[in-house]
Design a protein around this motif. Structure first.
Motif, short mmCIF file in Angstrom:
data_model
loop_
_atom_site.label_atom_id
_atom_site.label_comp_id
_atom_site.label_asym_id
_atom_site.label_seq_id
_atom_site.Cartn_x
_atom_site.Cartn_y
_atom_site.Cartn_z
N ILE A 1 0.84 -1.20 0.00
CA ILE A 1 0.00 0.00 0.00
C ILE A 1 0.87 1.25 0.00
O ILE A 1 0.58 2.22 -0.71
N ARG A 2 1.94 1.24 0.76
CA ARG A 2 2.86 2.39 0.77
C ARG A 2 3.46 2.61 -0.62
O ARG A 2 3.57 3.74 -1.10
N SER A 3 3.82 1.51 -1.29
CA SER A 3 4.37 1.61 -2.64
C SER A 3 3.33 2.13 -3.63
O SER A 3 3.63 2.97 -4.49
N LEU A 4 2.10 1.65 -3.50
CA LEU A 4 1.04 2.08 -4.41
C LEU A 4 0.73 3.57 -4.26
O LEU A 4 0.29 4.21 -5.22
N CYS A 5 0.97 4.13 -3.08
CA CYS A 5 0.79 5.58 -2.89
C CYS A 5 1.70 6.35 -3.83
O CYS A 5 1.29 7.34 -4.46
N ASN A 6 2.95 5.90 -3.94
CA ASN A 6 3.90 6.57 -4.83
C ASN A 6 3.52 6.39 -6.29
O ASN A 6 3.60 7.32 -7.09
N VAL A 7 3.09 5.18 -6.64
CA VAL A 7 2.68 4.92 -8.02
C VAL A 7 1.46 5.77 -8.37
O VAL A 7 1.37 6.32 -9.48
N ARG A 8 0.53 5.88 -7.44
CA ARG A 8 -0.65 6.72 -7.68
C ARG A 8 -0.24 8.16 -7.94
O ARG A 8 -0.82 8.83 -8.82
N ASN A 9 0.73 8.67 -7.19
CA ASN A 9 1.17 10.05 -7.39
C ASN A 9 1.79 10.23 -8.77
O ASN A 9 1.60 11.26 -9.41
N ILE A 10 2.55 9.24 -9.23
CA ILE A 10 3.13 9.30 -10.57
C ILE A 10 2.02 9.41 -11.61
O ILE A 10 2.06 10.25 -12.51
N CYS A 11 1.01 8.56 -11.46
CA CYS A 11 -0.10 8.56 -12.43
C CYS A 11 -0.91 9.86 -12.35
O CYS A 11 -1.29 10.43 -13.38
N ALA A 12 -1.17 10.32 -11.13
CA ALA A 12 -1.99 11.52 -10.96
C ALA A 12 -1.31 12.77 -11.52
O ALA A 12 -1.99 13.71 -11.93
N HIS A 13 0.03 12.77 -11.55
CA HIS A 13 0.77 13.91 -12.09
C HIS A 13 1.17 13.68 -13.54
O HIS A 13 1.98 14.44 -14.09
N HIS A 14 0.61 12.62 -14.16
CA HIS A 14 0.83 12.35 -15.58
C HIS A 14 2.31 12.17 -15.92
O HIS A 14 2.75 12.54 -17.01
N SER A 15 3.06 11.62 -14.98
CA SER A 15 4.49 11.41 -15.19
C SER A 15 4.73 10.06 -15.86
O SER A 15 3.85 9.20 -15.91
N ARG A 16 5.93 9.88 -16.36
CA ARG A 16 6.30 8.60 -16.99
C ARG A 16 6.25 7.49 -15.96
O ARG A 16 6.75 7.63 -14.86
N LEU A 17 5.64 6.36 -16.34
CA LEU A 17 5.49 5.24 -15.42
C LEU A 17 6.20 3.99 -15.92
O LEU A 17 6.81 3.28 -15.14
N TRP A 18 6.13 3.70 -17.21
CA TRP A 18 6.40 2.36 -17.73
C TRP A 18 7.77 1.81 -17.34
O TRP A 18 7.90 0.64 -17.03
N ASN A 19 8.82 2.65 -17.33
CA ASN A 19 10.15 2.14 -16.97
C ASN A 19 10.81 2.95 -15.87
O ASN A 19 12.02 2.87 -15.68
N LYS A 20 10.03 3.74 -15.16
CA LYS A 20 10.58 4.57 -14.08
C LYS A 20 10.92 3.70 -12.87
O LYS A 20 10.11 2.86 -12.47
N PRO A 21 12.10 3.89 -12.27
CA PRO A 21 12.41 3.15 -11.03
C PRO A 21 11.37 3.44 -9.95
O PRO A 21 10.99 4.59 -9.74
N VAL A 22 10.90 2.40 -9.29
CA VAL A 22 9.84 2.54 -8.29
C VAL A 22 10.44 2.98 -6.96
O VAL A 22 11.40 2.38 -6.47
N ILE A 23 9.89 4.05 -6.40
CA ILE A 23 10.26 4.49 -5.05
C ILE A 23 9.41 3.71 -4.05
O ILE A 23 8.26 3.41 -4.31
N ASN A 24 9.97 3.43 -2.89
CA ASN A 24 9.25 2.60 -1.91
C ASN A 24 8.83 1.28 -2.56
O ASN A 24 7.64 0.98 -2.69
#
Length: 326
Positions: free
Chosen positions: A221-244
């Motif tokens: 869940i903590r990791s998904l918070c960061n992924v959600r922020n990436i998506c919500a800010h329309h940032s690159r997701l597909w190959n970005k290193p995952v934080i948390n």
């Protein structure tokens, strides 16, 4: 002096849209349709699109043997390579946000049930959380719990949500019970509250997700918070290193994830996050067709573009044939 950061002065000039397109061409990018290229640059922006032509830039070797990313593009790079990747990533973010929404709503409900079983105002008693939640040391002037509760109270007092306004009007001198207040928690503070629950409530939540270890659940869940922020800010997701990075279960702990349990650094890319979301969704909504939609979208990955691969996103070979995705 050694150890001091050398400050650089930003000196790049303003470029018009046609000048931006010409710069790309000078650096070796093929632009088959200049008008369409300029339309993309105007509508999306040079800087945002640059994240998608990043993998196509050349490497230059330094005298000491290290490599630096150059401005010029690798042979065969086209502007369409970047826009195809942009379109793929946009679709991926939408699919991911759909899954995260379902997971967030489920976790919100489970948190309310776990705390509500103690009392309607269990969240207002620090003794109902782990002791470290209430601890603090100078220079901090309040504990994490006090800060968490303060933000929740501010939301309760100021939220424009209809249910919050209704409660303030009808029960002006009352405090919101947890099953109402929880709806005011954003995903990040929700994940914080979840991680600080006591063992009995942790186990109740773990049981509702098929007995998945709570240690894993709170990490995911903590990791998904960061992924959600990436998506919500329309940032690159597909190959970005995952934080948390999401914790990877030990082999046999969650059999559907055994294929990533021993792969090195597998949780640093988006595939591990997608796998975790799939596992949670199987418990939350066993009839969901989210996995089918994801597989269909991933099949549109622009494989004809040079120098990129689904492996850059952590996808293993034949991933879609694994039991997790059936």
């Amino acid at each position: 002096m050694g150890g001091l950061l050398t400050l650089m002065r930003y000196s790049k000039p303003y470029l018009t849209i046609p000048e931006q397109r010409e710069l790309l061409e000078r650096r070796g990018m093929t632009v088959a349709d200049p008008a369409k290229c300029e339309e993309y640059l105007r509508r999306i922006g040079y800087y945002r699109l640059s994240a998608y032509w990043f993998p196509f830039r050349q490497l230059s070797q330094n005298p000491e043997g290290t490599h630096t990313l150059a401005n010029n593009f690798k042979p065969g790079t086209t502007f369409k390579n970047a826009t195809d990747l942009y379109a793929f990533d946009k679709g991926l973010r939408l699919i991911v946000l759909d899954a995260i929404e379902r997971i967030e709503v489920s976790v919100r409900t489970e948190f309310a049930l776990a705390m509500g079983s103690i009392s309607p105002l269990a969240h207002r008693d620090r003794n109902n959380f782990n002791r470290r939640f209430s601890q603090f040391a100078p220079p901090r002037t309040q504990s994490m719990y006090q800060g968490w509760l303060q933000k929740l109270d501010e939301k309760a007092a100021n939220s424009n949500e209809e249910f919050a306004e209704h409660f303030r009007t009808k029960y002006a001198r009352e405090i919101m019970p947890i099953w109402i207040a929880v709806e005011l928690l954003d995903f990040s503070p929700l994940s914080i509250g979840l991680s600080q629950l006591k063992h009995q409530q942790q186990q109740a939540i773990a049981a509702s997700y098929g007995g998945i270890s709570f240690r894993l659940i709170q990490s995911w869940i903590r990791s998904l918070c960061n992924v959600r922020n990436i998506c919500a800010h329309h940032s690159r997701l597909w190959n970005k290193p995952v934080i948390n990075q999401p914790a990877i279960p030990r082999r046999g702990e969650a059999p559907d994830l055994d294929h990533i349990a021993t792969a090195p650094d597998t949780n640093k890319r988006v595939y591990a996050t997608l796998a975790v979301m799939r596992l949670l969704l199987k418990e939350i909504n066993p009839r969901t067709r989210w996995a089918t939609r994801l597989k269909g979208h991933v099949a549109t990955f622009p494989n004809d573009a040079p120098n990129i691969s689904l492996k850059d996103a952590g996808f293993p070979d034949n991933w879609h044939q694994l039991p997790l995705w059936s």
